[in-house]
Enzyme design. Structure first.
Site, PDB file in Angstrom:
ATOM      1  CG  ASN A   1      -0.772  -0.207   2.471  1.00  0.00           C
ATOM      2  OD1 ASN A   1      -0.384  -1.283   2.886  1.00  0.00           O
ATOM      3  ND2 ASN A   1      -0.920   0.819   3.272  1.00  0.00           N
ATOM      4  CG  ASP A   2      -0.099   4.175   2.787  1.00  0.00           C
ATOM      5  OD1 ASP A   2      -1.055   3.597   2.268  1.00  0.00           O
ATOM      6  OD2 ASP A   2      -0.145   4.661   3.934  1.00  0.00           O
TER       7      ASP A   2
ATOM      8  CD  GLU B   1      -5.262   6.497   7.115  1.00  0.00           C
ATOM      9  OE1 GLU B   1      -5.173   5.611   7.973  1.00  0.00           O
ATOM     10  OE2 GLU B   1      -5.588   6.252   5.943  1.00  0.00           O
TER      11      GLU B   1
ATOM     12  CD1 TRP C   1      -7.095   2.832   2.798  1.00  0.00           C
ATOM     13  CD2 TRP C   1      -6.719   0.629   2.940  1.00  0.00           C
ATOM     14  NE1 TRP C   1      -5.801   2.647   3.227  1.00  0.00           N
ATOM     15  CE2 TRP C   1      -5.550   1.303   3.327  1.00  0.00           C
ATOM     16  CE3 TRP C   1      -6.717  -0.764   2.941  1.00  0.00           C
ATOM     17  CZ2 TRP C   1      -4.381   0.642   3.717  1.00  0.00           C
ATOM     18  CZ3 TRP C   1      -5.560  -1.434   3.331  1.00  0.00           C
ATOM     19  CH2 TRP C   1      -4.423  -0.737   3.710  1.00  0.00           C
TER      20      TRP C   1
ATOM     21  CG  PHE D   1       1.312   1.585  10.478  1.00  0.00           C
ATOM     22  CD1 PHE D   1       1.520   0.209  10.357  1.00  0.00           C
ATOM     23  CD2 PHE D   1       0.055   2.017  10.875  1.00  0.00           C
ATOM     24  CE1 PHE D   1       0.488  -0.708  10.611  1.00  0.00           C
ATOM     25  CE2 PHE D   1      -0.981   1.120  11.132  1.00  0.00           C
ATOM     26  CZ  PHE D   1      -0.763  -0.241  10.997  1.00  0.00           C
ATOM     27  CB  SER D   2       2.813   5.451   6.038  1.00  0.00           C
ATOM     28  OG  SER D   2       2.291   4.526   5.132  1.00  0.00           O
TER      29      SER D   2
ATOM     30  NE  ARG E   1      -3.084   5.854  10.455  1.00  0.00           N
ATOM     31  CZ  ARG E   1      -4.174   5.823  11.216  1.00  0.00           C
ATOM     32  NH1 ARG E   1      -4.075   5.719  12.526  1.00  0.00           N
ATOM     33  NH2 ARG E   1      -5.368   5.919  10.661  1.00  0.00           N
TER      34      ARG E   1
HETATM   35  C1  FRU Z   1      -2.915   4.718   4.821  1.00  0.00           C
HETATM   36  C2  FRU Z   1      -2.546   3.923   6.049  1.00  0.00           C
HETATM   37  C3  FRU Z   1      -1.629   4.744   6.933  1.00  0.00           C
HETATM   38  C4  FRU Z   1      -0.890   3.700   7.704  1.00  0.00           C
HETATM   39  C5  FRU Z   1      -0.737   2.616   6.676  1.00  0.00           C
HETATM   40  C6  FRU Z   1      -0.761   1.216   7.236  1.00  0.00           C
HETATM   41  O1  FRU Z   1      -3.291   3.952   3.735  1.00  0.00           O
HETATM   42  O2  FRU Z   1      -3.708   3.533   6.731  1.00  0.00           O
HETATM   43  O3  FRU Z   1      -2.276   5.682   7.749  1.00  0.00           O
HETATM   44  O4  FRU Z   1       0.341   4.153   8.169  1.00  0.00           O
HETATM   45  O5  FRU Z   1      -1.793   2.778   5.754  1.00  0.00           O
HETATM   46  O6  FRU Z   1      -0.405   0.277   6.289  1.00  0.00           O
END
Ligand code: FRU
Length: 486
Positions: free
Chosen positions: A34-35, A218, A301, A94-95, A163
């Site tokens: 993902n991100d 986010e 998502w 996480f990101s 985060r």
């Molecule tokens: C955004 C997110 C971030 C988090 C990450 C977790 O898509 O929800 O806020 O750090 O993905 O994988």
């Protein structure tokens, strides 16, 4: 074996063949992505990290995958950089983002997620900011972690939703923005500062959602463009607003003036970054010559779609260059893409009426610009990734200045959003559409990037046709190139 060694061994043993993936869009070597994270230039190379779970095509304990490029287009996969292997990040790395340290190392600043069981059986989640430094390939988490603990937040701010730090250097100081929630549960962006990357001081709430733009914010990013400042955020749970915002997660830009006394952004406008079905969690970098380049996760998502047989899931958008002109935030594919154009097909002043194909205009990996110069018609459509049973379509409705998207016949028989329509916000005399295709994705840039629309689909890669349909007569210019990496 450490969790990171295990992830890299798995990655090496299960790497997906290139032929099964997009050509120039970043995808995970195997498993889930993902991100975008740590998008930066370090020692002359573009680095891109990403949220990564190599072991399945689903989200799981988050690692950081890693790749590099000389030009944003041709990417090389590297070993994963971070794995959840410490008490403070056992539930995931996480990101976050990357910046260069004073002594020339690459610093990765990320959110360590820690989960503990309370006595009453409920779960306590802590999200805190952590640091790892390295040489561009191997990274070590520092002993000071977490470098920003939840305890440093003002009273009432959420410890569970804190985060996605984005860090940058300004003069002698480092600054960092992170997503957060206030006492009322509303999304906001908090600002911290540091001289050395390990000791951080809380500064301010840079901006908040005012109960309007979604809930938790986010993946913030904050930078100057001309005499304005731009805050990118990805709100969760947005409420649609006409055709400007749609329901669910999306990425928006708050454009306004940054008050360096109060450290607050006074926003003048809020715009949606991409009108498509699949676009989230933007991050930018600035090149040496000052270009601001943005990349995003090309997925949503609420719609995690892929063919059941596919052993990878998730891809990035093409990196896009941002410019701000007369209050419009333009985005266009990085100019480096043009180096990879081959087999030009150029037609000017061609009349399109009824349904037709144009010789040489087909394929799944391409850069196609269509300029509708005028004519007598109400509707003009382009179908692509097409065979007898599949197609994806953009249709321009001239009278009400809308572009309608349809991926109903993509072969994906899941009940996901297949149709979406967007207003052409600043109609010009001619309509210029630039379409970037890379096997499983379409990115449309409207009128030189004034608006963008990104979507993924999975029609069989053998579906290569492109068909134009006009209900009257339209005069068009077509410029089409294949994109080829060696
Ligand atoms: C955004 C997110 C971030 C988090 C990450 C977790 O898509 O929800 O806020 O750090 O993905 O994988």
């Amino acid at each position: 074996m450490t969790p990171l060694e295990r992830a890299n061994q798995y990655q090496d043993g299960h790497r997906i063949k290139k032929e099964e993936k997009p050509v120039f869009h970043v995808t995970p070597p195997v498993g889930w992505m993902n991100d975008p994270n740590g998008f930066s230039v370090y020692q002359g190379k573009v680095h891109l990290f990403y949220q990564y779970h190599p072991y399945s095509e689903e989200w799981g304990p988050m690692h950081w995958g890693h790749c590099i490029s000389d030009d944003f287009i041709d990417w090389k996969e590297l070993p994963a950089a971070l794995a959840p292997d410490q008490e403070y990040d056992a539930a995931g790395c996480f990101s976050g983002s990357a910046v260069e340290t004073a002594d020339g190392r690459q610093a990765l600043v990320y959110t360590g997620v820690k989960e503990t069981q309370r006595e009453d059986g409920t779960k306590e989640v802590l999200q805190q900011q952590c640091l790892a430094t390295g040489d561009g390939i191997c990274y070590n988490k520092v002993k000071e972690n977490p470098i920003i603990s939840c305890g440093q937040l003002p009273d009432g701010f959420s410890k569970e939703d804190f985060r996605d730090p984005k860090v940058w250097k300004e003069g002698e100081r480092y600054y960092l923005v992170a997503g957060s929630r206030n006492k009322q549960g509303n999304g906001q962006v908090v600002l911290f500062t540091s001289e050395n990357l390990t000791d951080w001081k809380y500064v301010s709430v840079l901006a908040d959602n005012q109960g309007r733009y979604g809930t938790m914010w986010e993946c913030p990013d904050f930078f100057q463009m001309g005499n304005k400042h731009v805050l990118l955020v990805s709100p969760m749970d947005m409420q649609a607003d006409g055709k400007e915002f749609h329901n669910g997660n999306q990425s928006i830009a708050l454009i306004g003036n940054y008050d360096r006394k109060t450290f607050r952004l006074a926003k003048e406008q809020v715009v949606l970054l991409d009108y498509g079905t699949d676009f989230y969690a933007t991050q930018t970098l600035q090149t040496k010559n000052g270009r601001r380049i943005m990349i995003a996760w090309m997925q949503s998502w609420d719609m995690i779609i892929q063919p059941a047989s596919q052993r990878w899931n998730g891809m990035m958008t093409v990196p896009r260059e941002l410019t701000l002109k007369d209050g419009v935030l333009y985005q266009n594919p990085v100019r480096e893409l043009e180096k990879y154009r081959t087999d030009p097909v150029l037609c000017s002043n061609r009349e399109i009426s009824g349904t037709c194909m144009v010789p040489g205009v087909q394929g799944r990996v391409l850069d196609l610009t269509l300029e509708i110069l005028g004519g007598d018609f109400k509707q003009f459509s382009i179908q692509f990734a097409k065979d007898e049973t599949h197609f994806i379509q953009f249709c321009y409705q001239r009278a009400n200045q809308k572009i309608e998207y349809d991926r109903t016949y993509s072969g994906m028989v899941r009940d996901v959003v297949c149709q979406r329509s967007m207003p052409v916000k600043k109609p010009e005399k001619t309509l210029k559409l630039r379409l970037i295709l890379d096997i499983f994705s379409a990115e449309l840039f409207i009128n030189d990037g004034a608006q963008a629309f990104s979507s993924i689909y999975f029609t069989p890669p053998s579906a290569q046709d492109i068909v134009f349909t006009c209900d009257g007569k339209a005069l068009v210019n077509i410029e089409k190139y294949k994109i080829a990496l060696n």
